[in-house]
Design a protein around this motif. Structure first.
Motif, short mmCIF file in Angstrom:
data_model
loop_
_atom_site.label_atom_id
_atom_site.label_comp_id
_atom_site.label_asym_id
_atom_site.label_seq_id
_atom_site.Cartn_x
_atom_site.Cartn_y
_atom_site.Cartn_z
N SER A 42 6.43 1.34 0.84
CA SER A 42 5.70 0.38 0.00
C SER A 42 5.06 -0.74 0.82
N ARG A 60 2.06 1.54 -9.64
CA ARG A 60 3.02 2.62 -9.91
C ARG A 60 3.35 2.67 -11.39
N TYR A 67 3.77 8.39 -6.28
CA TYR A 67 4.78 8.07 -5.28
C TYR A 67 5.98 8.98 -5.49
N CYS A 74 10.44 3.89 -2.40
CA CYS A 74 9.21 4.53 -2.84
C CYS A 74 8.40 4.92 -1.62
N TYR A 76 4.83 7.12 -0.22
CA TYR A 76 3.49 7.52 -0.63
C TYR A 76 2.88 8.41 0.44
N ILE A 81 -3.17 8.42 -1.15
CA ILE A 81 -3.73 7.07 -1.16
C ILE A 81 -5.23 7.15 -0.88
#
Length: 114
Positions: A42, A60, A67, A74, A76, A81
């Motif tokens: 994050s 989120r 995620y 969390c 990603y 992205i």
């Protein structure tokens, strides 16, 4: 040794073109790394997108960004992205996307040089 002189305007133009080429090469390197499914936490995503972690949490909650949770953290995918940026799910302008790539490359190179 041969010395070549050029006007400062021509020199600046040449430097700008070199920077454009450098940016293009760096983007290609990042896109190649995306195939490896790079995972970011994050704080890294917030830093790269230049948003707060609270804003990231809101994205989120609104299901605007995907995620995965692993041991309470969390994570990603960089490719996801990038996809959200390209599809304008996350508000950005082209400069933000370019900054995203530059920041990612800097962050990635610092992380793996240790």
């Amino acid at each position: 040794m041969e010395v070549i002189t050029i006007e400062s305007k021509a020199f600046k133009s040449l430097v700008d073109k070199i920077e454009i080429l450098t940016d293009y090469i760096l983007k290609r390197q990042v896109s190649d790394k995306n195939k490896e499914d790079i995972w970011l936490d994050s704080q890294e995503v917030a830093d790269l997108l230049r948003i707060s972690t609270r804003t990231l949490q809101r994205l989120r909650t609104e299901n605007a960004i995907s995620y995965h949770k692993l041991r309470g953290r969390c994570l990603y995918k960089l490719s996801e992205i990038e996809d959200k940026l390209n599809n304008r799910v996350i508000k950005s302008d082209p400069k933000t996307i370019d900054d995203f790539y530059k920041n990612y490359i800097n962050l990635y190179s610092k992380k793996h040089s240790k």
